[in-house]
Design a protein around this motif. Structure first.
Motif, PDB file in Angstrom:
ATOM      1  N   TYR A  63      -3.618   5.446  -1.132  1.00 46.13           N
ATOM      2  CA  TYR A  63      -4.585   6.109  -0.740  1.00 46.13           C
ATOM      3  C   TYR A  63      -4.145   7.530  -0.033  1.00 46.13           C
ATOM      4  O   TYR A  63      -3.117   7.678   0.470  1.00 46.13           O
ATOM      5  CB  TYR A  63      -4.477   5.551   0.890  1.00 46.13           C
TER       6      TYR A  63
ATOM      7  N   ARG B  10       0.794  -0.828  -0.041  1.00 46.56           N
ATOM      8  CA  ARG B  10      -0.092   0.240   0.045  1.00 46.56           C
ATOM      9  C   ARG B  10       0.992   1.409  -0.398  1.00 46.56           C
ATOM     10  O   ARG B  10       1.995   1.293   0.632  1.00 46.56           O
ATOM     11  CB  ARG B  10      -0.699   0.177   1.510  1.00 46.56           C
TER      12      ARG B  10
ATOM     13  N   SER C 155      -4.764  11.101   1.839  1.00 48.00           N
ATOM     14  CA  SER C 155      -6.274  11.890   3.122  1.00 48.00           C
ATOM     15  C   SER C 155      -5.918  13.226   2.593  1.00 48.00           C
ATOM     16  O   SER C 155      -4.464  13.481   2.659  1.00 48.00           O
ATOM     17  CB  SER C 155      -5.958  11.507   4.518  1.00 48.00           C
TER      18      SER C 155
ATOM     19  N   LYS D 299      -9.001   6.086  -1.098  1.00 51.35           N
ATOM     20  CA  LYS D 299      -9.121   5.013  -2.204  1.00 51.35           C
ATOM     21  C   LYS D 299      -8.874   4.407  -3.002  1.00 51.35           C
ATOM     22  O   LYS D 299     -10.439   4.684  -3.439  1.00 51.35           O
ATOM     23  CB  LYS D 299      -9.503   3.286  -1.030  1.00 51.35           C
TER      24      LYS D 299
ATOM     25  N   GLY E 252       0.729   5.585   0.461  1.00 52.34           N
ATOM     26  CA  GLY E 252      -0.639   6.511   0.093  1.00 52.34           C
ATOM     27  C   GLY E 252      -0.278   7.882   0.818  1.00 52.34           C
ATOM     28  O   GLY E 252       1.404   8.481   0.852  1.00 52.34           O
TER      29      GLY E 252
ATOM     30  N   LEU F  53      -6.963   2.093   8.230  1.00 49.74           N
ATOM     31  CA  LEU F  53      -6.272   1.222   6.842  1.00 49.74           C
ATOM     32  C   LEU F  53      -5.930  -0.357   8.521  1.00 49.74           C
ATOM     33  O   LEU F  53      -6.140  -1.803   7.949  1.00 49.74           O
ATOM     34  CB  LEU F  53      -4.523   1.572   7.197  1.00 49.74           C
TER      35      LEU F  53
ATOM     36  N   LEU G 208      -7.278   7.743   8.549  1.00 50.93           N
ATOM     37  CA  LEU G 208      -6.817   7.327   6.958  1.00 50.93           C
ATOM     38  C   LEU G 208      -5.964   6.277   8.189  1.00 50.93           C
ATOM     39  O   LEU G 208      -6.390   4.770   7.412  1.00 50.93           O
ATOM     40  CB  LEU G 208      -5.525   8.063   6.676  1.00 50.93           C
TER      41      LEU G 208
ATOM     42  N   PHE H 227     -10.762  10.698   3.098  1.00 56.60           N
ATOM     43  CA  PHE H 227      -9.521   9.738   2.369  1.00 56.60           C
ATOM     44  C   PHE H 227     -10.022   9.772   1.499  1.00 56.60           C
ATOM     45  O   PHE H 227     -11.972   9.793   1.555  1.00 56.60           O
ATOM     46  CB  PHE H 227      -8.676   9.123   3.429  1.00 56.60           C
TER      47      PHE H 227
END
Length: 333
Positions: free
Chosen positions: A156, A102, A158, A151, A104, A171, A167, A149
Motif C-alpha cells: 500500500y 502488509r 499513499s 493498493k 506500505g 486498513l 490509508l 492511496f
C-alpha cells in the motif's frame, strides 16, 4: 496486530501521528487497547527531530525491532533521499517484506520501498510534488500521481501527509469492517473515504507552476471556459504549434496529455457542482463541457471509479453525518 511505523530524522510529523491516531482511535472504538499495538522503529535508537521541530524517542531500532510485525508503514521525510542509500536499512526492509502481512508507505516513504525493489512492477503513489521524480528514478514502478492511496497486492502506498490517515482508515475498514471505520472517521471528523478517492491537487495549481508561458496561458484558458471546444487541434492552434509538437511539449511540462488535462478539469469542475448544489446532472454536464450526461458518467467512472450519482450520494451523505456528530458533541459539552 502490531503496526510498525518506520521513521527517520526529519520525518513529517503528520505522516507518523496521523496514521497512529487512526489506529489508536480504532482501539477505542473496538474497546480493546491491544487490537492494534503501535510501535515506532528508526534506523538507530536515538532522539528524532521531526521536520516541524518536535522531538521524540522511537520505540526500537531496526536492530531490535519486534519480530511479530503485521503491518509495516514507512513514513516520509524531506530528507528521505539520505535513507534510500542506507544499505542496512534497505536490507532490513527487504527482510521484513518476507514476513509482514502488509507493507506500505506514507508520502515520500515510497522512495525507500522503491529503492528496496519492493515496488518493482507495482502500482504506487506518493506526494504529487514528488511523483515525477519517483517515476524518473524508478521506471519499473507504475506511478499513479493522482491517487490518495494505492493498493497493489499486499503493498500500500499513499499520497502526501494527511493521505496517510486515509490509508490507515482503509486498513481499519479492511480489518474490522466499515462500521468501525465509520465510527473512527466520525470521531476524527474525517471522510470514511474521500469522495471519489482521488485527486491530490487542483489543476489550477498545476497551471500556476508550469514554466512555459504559452502552455500556462493555454491551461488557464481551458480552466476558464470548460464548455468551449477544447480538442487538441483547437488548443494547438491557439498556441501556434503543430498538434504533434504541442502534444509533446504539453506532456513534458504538465505530465499529462492535453486530452487528459481537459477531461480531469471537467471532472473536477463537475465534482464541485455536485458537492455544492442539487443541479440536475444534465445541466452539470452542459456547464462543464461534456458532450452529454453519458459522457460525464464515463469520465467519472474512468477518473474516480464512481458515477456522478454515486459521487453526489457519497459526498452529500457523509458530510451531514459528520456535521451531525459534531453538533451532538457540542450539545453534550
Amino acid at each position: 496486530m502490531r503496526i510498525a511505523l518506520l521513521v527517520f530524522p526529519g520525518v513529517q510529523m503528520l505522516d507518523l501521528a496521523g496514521p497512529m491516531d487512526v489506529f489508536s482511535e480504532a482501539n477505542c472504538q473496538l474497546g480493546d487497547s491491544n487490537a492494534y499495538r503501535l510501535v515506532t522503529v528508526a534506523p538507530t535508537l536515538e532522539t528524532i527531530t521531526a521536520s516541524n521541530g518536535m522531538r521524540f524517542l522511537p520505540d526500537a531500532s531496526i536492530a531490535d525491532a519486534p519480530h511479530d510485525i503485521d503491518t509495516l508503514l514507512v513514513a516520509g521525510s524531506p530528507r528521505i533521499s539520505e535513507y534510500e542509500e542506507n544499505a542496512g536499512l534497505i536490507a532490513w526492509l527487504v527482510g521484513q517484506s518476507r514476513y509482514v502481512r502488509r507493507l506500505g508507505s506514507v508520502c515520500s516513504g515510497a522512495f525507500v520501498l522503491a529503492r528496496a525493489g519492493l515496488l518493482t512492477g507495482r502500482r504506487a503513489t506518493t506526494h504529487w510534488n514528488s511523483a515525477a521524480r519517483l517515476a524518473q528514478n524508478y521506471p519499473n514502478v507504475r506511478v499513479e500521481p493522482d491517487h490518495i492511496f494505492v493498493k497493489d497486492g499486499p503493498v500500500y502506498t499513499s499520497a502526501g501527509v494527511t493521505a496517510g490517515m486515509d490509508l490507515a482508515l482503509a486498513l481499519v475498514e479492511e480489518d474490522h469492517g466499515r462500521g468501525v471505520a465509520l465510527r473512527v472517521a466520525r470521531e476524527l471528523v474525517m471522510f470514511v473515504k474521500r469522495p471519489g478517492g482521488q485527486s491530490q491537487y487542483s489543476l489550477h495549481l498545476a497551471a500556476q507552476v508550469t514554466e512555459r508561458s504559452p502552455l500556462r496561458d493555454i491551461q488557464e484558458s481551458i480552466l476558464n471556459d470548460l464548455s468551449a471546444e477544447l480538442s487538441v487541434e483547437v488548443l494547438a492552434g491557439r498556441a501556434g504549434m503543430s498538434v504533434r509538437n504541442f502534444s509533446r511539449m504539453f506532456k513534458r511540462e504538465t505530465g499529462t496529455t492535453p486530452g487528459d488535462f481537459v477531461e480531469i478539469a471537467r471532472v473536477q469542475a463537475a465534482r464541485r457542482i455536485l458537492e455544492e448544489s442539487d443541479t440536475p446532472l444534465k445541466k452539470v454536464a452542459y456547464l462543464c463541457g461534456f458532450s452529454d450526461q453519458n459522457g460525464m458518467r464515463r469520465a467519472f467512472v474512468r477518473r474516480l471509479g464512481v458515477t456522478p450519482i454515486e459521487y453526489r450520494q457519497r459526498f452529500r451523505g457523509e458530510v451531514p453525518a459528520l456535521l451531525e456528530t459534531v453538533r451532538q458533541a457540542i450539545a453534550v459539552t
